[in-house]
Design an enzyme around this catalytic site. Structure first.
Site, PDB file in Angstrom:
ATOM      1  N   GLY A 239       0.760  -1.246   0.000  1.00  0.00           N
ATOM      2  CA  GLY A 239       0.000   0.000   0.000  1.00  0.00           C
ATOM      3  C   GLY A 239       0.785   1.287   0.000  1.00  0.00           C
ATOM      4  O   GLY A 239       0.207   2.361  -0.200  1.00  0.00           O
ATOM      5  N   GLU A 274       4.038  -6.584   2.083  1.00  0.00           N
ATOM      6  CA  GLU A 274       3.703  -7.042   0.721  1.00  0.00           C
ATOM      7  C   GLU A 274       3.752  -5.862  -0.249  1.00  0.00           C
ATOM      8  O   GLU A 274       2.736  -5.489  -0.835  1.00  0.00           O
ATOM      9  CB  GLU A 274       2.293  -7.638   0.712  1.00  0.00           C
ATOM     10  CG  GLU A 274       2.074  -8.796   1.666  1.00  0.00           C
ATOM     11  CD  GLU A 274       0.597  -9.212   1.763  1.00  0.00           C
ATOM     12  OE1 GLU A 274      -0.276  -8.501   1.224  1.00  0.00           O
ATOM     13  OE2 GLU A 274       0.318 -10.248   2.378  1.00  0.00           O
ATOM     14  N   GLY A 276       4.164  -3.637  -3.520  1.00  0.00           N
ATOM     15  CA  GLY A 276       4.104  -3.814  -4.969  1.00  0.00           C
ATOM     16  C   GLY A 276       4.503  -2.517  -5.642  1.00  0.00           C
ATOM     17  O   GLY A 276       5.612  -2.366  -6.149  1.00  0.00           O
ATOM     18  N   ARG A 313      -4.245   2.499 -16.447  1.00  0.00           N
ATOM     19  CA  ARG A 313      -4.452   3.278 -15.223  1.00  0.00           C
ATOM     20  C   ARG A 313      -5.095   4.654 -15.459  1.00  0.00           C
ATOM     21  O   ARG A 313      -6.008   5.031 -14.715  1.00  0.00           O
ATOM     22  CB  ARG A 313      -3.152   3.419 -14.432  1.00  0.00           C
ATOM     23  CG  ARG A 313      -2.535   2.071 -14.026  1.00  0.00           C
ATOM     24  CD  ARG A 313      -1.437   2.211 -12.982  1.00  0.00           C
ATOM     25  NE  ARG A 313      -2.003   2.590 -11.702  1.00  0.00           N
ATOM     26  CZ  ARG A 313      -1.950   3.793 -11.207  1.00  0.00           C
ATOM     27  NH1 ARG A 313      -1.324   4.747 -11.847  1.00  0.00           N
ATOM     28  NH2 ARG A 313      -2.532   4.061 -10.061  1.00  0.00           N
ATOM     29  N   CYS A 345     -10.418   2.128 -29.870  1.00  0.00           N
ATOM     30  CA  CYS A 345     -11.696   2.728 -30.267  1.00  0.00           C
ATOM     31  C   CYS A 345     -12.606   2.971 -29.074  1.00  0.00           C
ATOM     32  O   CYS A 345     -13.644   2.312 -28.918  1.00  0.00           O
ATOM     33  CB  CYS A 345     -12.370   1.837 -31.304  1.00  0.00           C
ATOM     34  SG  CYS A 345     -11.338   1.709 -32.755  1.00  0.00           S
ATOM     35  N   TYR A 374       1.310  -2.201 -12.087  1.00  0.00           N
ATOM     36  CA  TYR A 374      -0.024  -2.282 -12.678  1.00  0.00           C
ATOM     37  C   TYR A 374      -0.038  -1.676 -14.086  1.00  0.00           C
ATOM     38  O   TYR A 374      -1.025  -1.095 -14.512  1.00  0.00           O
ATOM     39  CB  TYR A 374      -1.055  -1.616 -11.748  1.00  0.00           C
ATOM     40  CG  TYR A 374      -0.916  -2.094 -10.323  1.00  0.00           C
ATOM     41  CD1 TYR A 374      -1.285  -3.384  -9.983  1.00  0.00           C
ATOM     42  CD2 TYR A 374      -0.356  -1.283  -9.324  1.00  0.00           C
ATOM     43  CE1 TYR A 374      -1.107  -3.862  -8.689  1.00  0.00           C
ATOM     44  CE2 TYR A 374      -0.178  -1.752  -8.025  1.00  0.00           C
ATOM     45  CZ  TYR A 374      -0.555  -3.041  -7.723  1.00  0.00           C
ATOM     46  OH  TYR A 374      -0.375  -3.509  -6.449  1.00  0.00           O
TER      47      TYR A 374
HETATM   48  N1  LLP Z   1      -1.261  -7.124  -0.734  1.00  0.00           N
HETATM   49  C1  LLP Z   1      -2.532  -7.245  -1.108  1.00  0.00           C
HETATM   50  C2  LLP Z   1      -3.390  -8.221  -0.411  1.00  0.00           C
HETATM   51  C3  LLP Z   1      -3.043  -6.457  -2.157  1.00  0.00           C
HETATM   52  O1  LLP Z   1      -4.314  -6.581  -2.507  1.00  0.00           O
HETATM   53  C4  LLP Z   1      -2.190  -5.541  -2.817  1.00  0.00           C
HETATM   54  C5  LLP Z   1      -2.684  -4.734  -3.924  1.00  0.00           C
HETATM   55  C6  LLP Z   1      -0.855  -5.457  -2.402  1.00  0.00           C
HETATM   56  C7  LLP Z   1      -0.419  -6.244  -1.347  1.00  0.00           C
HETATM   57  C8  LLP Z   1       0.140  -4.534  -3.053  1.00  0.00           C
HETATM   58  O2  LLP Z   1      -0.214  -3.200  -2.851  1.00  0.00           O
HETATM   59  P1  LLP Z   1       0.721  -2.005  -3.328  1.00  0.00           P
HETATM   60  O3  LLP Z   1       1.965  -2.034  -2.473  1.00  0.00           O
HETATM   61  O4  LLP Z   1       1.048  -2.208  -4.751  1.00  0.00           O
HETATM   62  O5  LLP Z   1      -0.097  -0.793  -3.102  1.00  0.00           O
HETATM   63  N2  LLP Z   1      -4.391  -1.669 -10.026  1.00  0.00           N
HETATM   64  C9  LLP Z   1      -4.365  -0.637  -9.008  1.00  0.00           C
HETATM   65  C10 LLP Z   1      -3.794  -1.131  -7.703  1.00  0.00           C
HETATM   66  C11 LLP Z   1      -4.486  -2.348  -7.151  1.00  0.00           C
HETATM   67  C12 LLP Z   1      -3.895  -2.853  -5.868  1.00  0.00           C
HETATM   68  C13 LLP Z   1      -4.442  -4.174  -5.517  1.00  0.00           C
HETATM   69  N3  LLP Z   1      -3.887  -4.770  -4.347  1.00  0.00           N
HETATM   70  C14 LLP Z   1      -3.619   0.558  -9.543  1.00  0.00           C
HETATM   71  O6  LLP Z   1      -3.131   0.518 -10.679  1.00  0.00           O
HETATM   72  O7  LLP Z   1      -3.527   1.585  -8.871  1.00  0.00           O
END
Ligand code: LLP
Length: 416
Positions: A239, A274, A276, A313, A345, A374
């Site tokens: 997050g 976690e 990302g 996005r 389109c 993403y």
């Molecule tokens: N752990 C869980 C259980 C998650 O659902 C997610 C992301 C993460 C970790 C990783 O979160 P991060 O560190 O990346 O914020 N497609 C969207 C983002 C969707 C996130 C989904 N879950 C975007 O492009 O903003």
């Protein structure tokens, strides 16, 4: 270190002029900096200092095997949400014992695959899921390591589509229900309750929601430990936000401090994170080439060869991605407002709306920044467009780590 920078008026990924990549393999292309990706991972790990922490990179953000191999080489783990992500993580060399399995809709087949592999834990999101996993594990004669993903009802103050920790969301077990569920888990011999987990949302730009959620998690962990659960892991999810435009998210150090303070001194517990986006997001640019400049009586459009199927996005979340020409504009070049669109389109196919941009001409290359998380992982074949190539730049060398798809890939598995 700045992994993407202008040298001699040309955008470079580490030591590689990105125009060389586009010239050789075409556009659109996702160009990752290996150094940026690695330093995202080590920066977070190091920020926790002596606090025991397992970094489980969230595969969904960017899941190319070459990137996952870096995770493996650094001795880190993975957060997965599907059998496909399990397959990728294992294939890249990430040990099963460092994999956590998240997600609200795990199937029995996926549970069996993960049990057979021997993953670290399943983050459970509902009683139904717990019952199914207990059955699957019983069938296989093993005890499944589980953690409860609790929903702490915390407002992450982010885009509603990526807010997951509010009570209205489909995610997690309402935190008040966790103790009763824990009693049930403790009575089932095919489950081993080893952790608690939460993930309140993505692209968080303040530390407050992390602290709030982790405080709830820690309180619950203490309560469950007292009633006999062997809680060993406190998984605080991902997050952490990044700067796409002018956001100022917490630094890794501020984030780590907020999380460890809120976790308090729970004895014998390892934190799991976690991440990302904070690892992959700014470790990549998407290269596209200008096809046409199109002026209508009301607007100026720059039509490029990358669209919403490549990077969704902007269309899906109204997300801002910086767009810059690959060749730096001359000093004092005038800026004019234009909307950068792709070939798809749909009127929703845009990469930037009404953006002040320096002069561009057909044939020019542009770089869309912040495309690592993403980006490719959410790309599709919409409009029967082969998916883009992925490239890894390291130092002064680069290589294709996912070949551009061809027309044959578009119809693979179809029949007349
Ligand atoms: N752990 C869980 C259980 C998650 O659902 C997610 C992301 C993460 C970790 C990783 O979160 P991060 O560190 O990346 O914020 N497609 C969207 C983002 C969707 C996130 C989904 N879950 C975007 O492009 O903003």
């Amino acid at each position: 270190m700045d992994f993407f920078s202008y040298r001699g008026g040309e955008l470079h990924a580490e030591g590689v002029p990105v125009s060389e990549i586009a010239g050789r393999i075409g556009t659109p292309a996702f160009v990752y900096s290996g150094g940026a990706f690695e330093s995202g991972l080590t920066g977070l790990r190091d920020a926790f200092g002596r606090t025991p922490v397992s970094v489980c990179y969230s595969v969904k953000a960017a899941s190319n095997l070459a990137l996952l191999k870096k995770v493996a080489d650094l001795g880190m783990g993975a957060d997965i949400v599907s059998g496909g992500e399990l397959f990728r993580a294992l294939k890249s060399g990430i040990p099963a014992s460092k994999i956590v399995f998240s997600g609200v809709g795990k199937t029995a087949a996926e549970m069996a695959e993960a049990l057979d592999a021997g993953i670290m834990m399943f983050n459970l999101e509902s009683e139904g899921e717990m019952d199914l996993l207990a059955d699957v594990a019983l069938d296989r004669g093993v005890a499944a390591p589980v953690s409860f993903r609790v929903n702490p009802d915390v407002d992450p103050r982010t885009h509603p589509y990526v807010a997951t920790g509010l009570k209205e969301s489909k995610f997690g077990i309402p935190w008040g229900e966790a103790p009763a569920l824990a009693r049930k888990a403790l009575s089932l011999p095919s489950l081993k309750l080893v952790g608690l987990d939460c993930h309140v949302g993505s692209q968080l730009t303040a530390a407050g929601p992390f602290s709030e959620a982790v405080r709830i998690l820690a309180g619950l962990a203490a309560e469950l430990k007292a009633s006999g659960a062997g809680i060993r892991y406190l998984d605080v999810g991902g997050g952490l936000g990044i700067t796409y435009r002018d956001e100022s998210p917490p630094s890794p150090a501020e984030y780590a401090k907020a999380v460890t303070e809120a976790a308090g001194g729970i004895e014998g517990v390892t934190l799991v994170i976690e991440p990302g986006r904070s690892v992959a997001g700014n470790a990549c640019v998407m290269l596209a080439r200008v096809l046409y400049l199109k002026r209508t009586p009301s607007k100026s459009f720059v039509v490029v060869d990358g669209g919403m199927n490549d990077l969704v996005r902007p269309s899906l979340y109204g997300a801002y991605h910086e767009i810059r020409p690959v060749r730096a504009p001359s000093q004092g070049a005038p800026l004019a407002e234009a909307t950068v669109v792709g070939p798809i389109c749909e009127s929703g196919d845009f990469l930037a709306k009404d953006r002040p941009l320096p002069p561009l001409a057909p044939g020019d290359l542009v770089a869309v920044f912040g495309a690592g998380a993403y980006g490719f992982s959410m790309s599709s074949n919409y409009n029967s467009r082969p998916r883009a190539a992925e490239v890894l730049a390291e130092g002064s060398s680069w290589r294709v780590v996912r070949a551009r798809e061809g027309y044959g890939d578009l119809v693979r598995g179809e029949s007349l």
